[in-house]
Design a protein around this motif. Structure first.
Motif, PDB file in Angstrom:
ATOM      1  N   VAL B   4      20.315 -39.624 -65.930  1.00  0.00           N
ATOM      2  CA  VAL B   4      21.244 -38.489 -65.923  1.00  0.00           C
ATOM      3  C   VAL B   4      22.611 -39.011 -65.524  1.00  0.00           C
ATOM      4  O   VAL B   4      22.733 -39.743 -64.536  1.00  0.00           O
ATOM      5  CB  VAL B   4      20.785 -37.406 -64.928  1.00  0.00           C
ATOM      6  N   GLU B   8      32.198 -38.156 -62.211  1.00  0.00           N
ATOM      7  CA  GLU B   8      32.457 -38.557 -60.844  1.00  0.00           C
ATOM      8  C   GLU B   8      33.336 -37.541 -60.150  1.00  0.00           C
ATOM      9  O   GLU B   8      34.225 -36.954 -60.739  1.00  0.00           O
ATOM     10  CB  GLU B   8      33.170 -39.915 -60.816  1.00  0.00           C
ATOM     11  N   PHE B  89      24.173 -31.538 -58.096  1.00  0.00           N
ATOM     12  CA  PHE B  89      23.353 -32.580 -58.703  1.00  0.00           C
ATOM     13  C   PHE B  89      22.721 -32.049 -59.983  1.00  0.00           C
ATOM     14  O   PHE B  89      22.075 -30.995 -59.968  1.00  0.00           O
ATOM     15  CB  PHE B  89      22.219 -33.007 -57.775  1.00  0.00           C
ATOM     16  N   LEU B 101      11.550 -35.712 -60.267  1.00  0.00           N
ATOM     17  CA  LEU B 101      12.861 -35.453 -60.846  1.00  0.00           C
ATOM     18  C   LEU B 101      13.669 -36.734 -60.974  1.00  0.00           C
ATOM     19  O   LEU B 101      13.578 -37.615 -60.128  1.00  0.00           O
ATOM     20  CB  LEU B 101      13.654 -34.484 -59.965  1.00  0.00           C
ATOM     21  N   PHE B 103      17.594 -37.723 -61.000  1.00  0.00           N
ATOM     22  CA  PHE B 103      18.864 -37.112 -60.619  1.00  0.00           C
ATOM     23  C   PHE B 103      20.062 -37.897 -61.135  1.00  0.00           C
ATOM     24  O   PHE B 103      20.002 -39.101 -61.371  1.00  0.00           O
ATOM     25  CB  PHE B 103      18.990 -37.064 -59.091  1.00  0.00           C
ATOM     26  N   GLY B 104      21.172 -37.190 -61.222  1.00  0.00           N
ATOM     27  CA  GLY B 104      22.458 -37.832 -61.402  1.00  0.00           C
ATOM     28  C   GLY B 104      23.036 -38.204 -60.044  1.00  0.00           C
ATOM     29  O   GLY B 104      22.370 -38.076 -59.007  1.00  0.00           O
ATOM     30  N   THR B 105      24.270 -38.663 -60.033  1.00  0.00           N
ATOM     31  CA  THR B 105      24.897 -39.148 -58.803  1.00  0.00           C
ATOM     32  C   THR B 105      25.379 -38.038 -57.891  1.00  0.00           C
ATOM     33  O   THR B 105      25.671 -38.269 -56.730  1.00  0.00           O
ATOM     34  CB  THR B 105      26.114 -40.023 -59.131  1.00  0.00           C
ATOM     35  N   GLY B 106      25.467 -36.834 -58.419  1.00  0.00           N
ATOM     36  CA  GLY B 106      26.043 -35.741 -57.638  1.00  0.00           C
ATOM     37  C   GLY B 106      27.557 -35.711 -57.822  1.00  0.00           C
ATOM     38  O   GLY B 106      28.206 -36.756 -57.946  1.00  0.00           O
TER      39      GLY B 106
END
Lengths: 117, 113
Positions: B4, B8, B89, B101, B103-106
């Protein structure tokens, strides 16, 4: 709603020491708990999955002897970072899922920021 | 593998501004897609989800549409409030993957008066 409590929220330790992080489900029975780690500017990465009363299943690349996971009861799982080193400094988050109404839903702790000097 | 990608942060907006947080994914099979929100000092909470292509998840004024053709699940809100300040996220879960799950970096959102 269901609550997961994670402690401590922040810990600073010396290199070579061990650190224990606790994750508690406060109002439901957590049959499965997940431990994640997040390095700065990187994704939240799954480290391991633990089922109550069983050995944890670790993701590829995660050292099971370094990251000891105990899930001895339906309300508590612990992650112990043994002989911590500066490269273990990271943000650690637990999550839990239960049975019945808590199945298929993930409840997260607020995370622990570990800094190893 | 599955992954994902999120834009940024931090994203800083004035109150009542329009919000978009981009999220794209790579997955084998047909995943379910999620947005989680983490308010300061709290655990991640599920904000919304979509389980199949063209589904729209919505909650608290936030929306995201599962776009299979662009492998995207962008989060939008028409008018943000200071109380929306949090980390968001994006995540996916494969069918049959249990509660595992990816996840992406948030993305940190800051909303100012």
């Amino acid at each position: 709603g269901a609550v997961v409590s994670q402690h401590p929220s922040r810990v600073i330790c010396k290199s070579g020491t061990s650190v224990k992080i606790e994750c508690r489900s406060l109002d439901f029975q957590a049959t499965t708990m997940f431990w994640y780690r997040q390095f700065p500017k990187q994704s939240l990465m799954l480290m391991a999955t633990s089922n109550e009363g069983s050995k944890a299943t670790y993701e590829q690349g995660v050292e099971k002897d370094k990251f000891l996971i105990n899930h001895a009861s339906l309300t508590l799982s612990t992650l112990t970072v043994t002989s911590a080193h500066p490269e273990d400094s990271s943000f650690y988050i637990c999550s839990a899922t239960g049975t019945g109404a808590q199945n298929e839903k993930l409840f997260f702790g607020s995370g622990t920021q570990l800094s190893v000097l | 593998g599955n992954s994902v990608t999120q834009m940024e942060g931090p994203v800083t907006l004035s109150e009542e501004a329009f919000l978009t947080i981009n999220c794209t994914y790579t997955a084998t099979g047909y995943p379910s897609l999620f947005w989680y929100v983490q308010y300061p000092g709290e655990g991640l909470q599920l904000l919304l989800k979509a389980t199949k292509a063209d589904d729209k998840g919505s909650n608290k004024g936030f929306e995201a549409t599962y776009r299979k053709e662009t492998t995207s699940f962008h989060l939008e809100k028409g008018s943000v409030q200071v109380s929306d300040s949090a980390v968001y996220f994006c995540a996916l879960k494969l069918t049959g993957g249990g509660n595992k799950l990816t996840f992406g970096t948030g993305t940190q959102l800051k909303v100012e008066l």
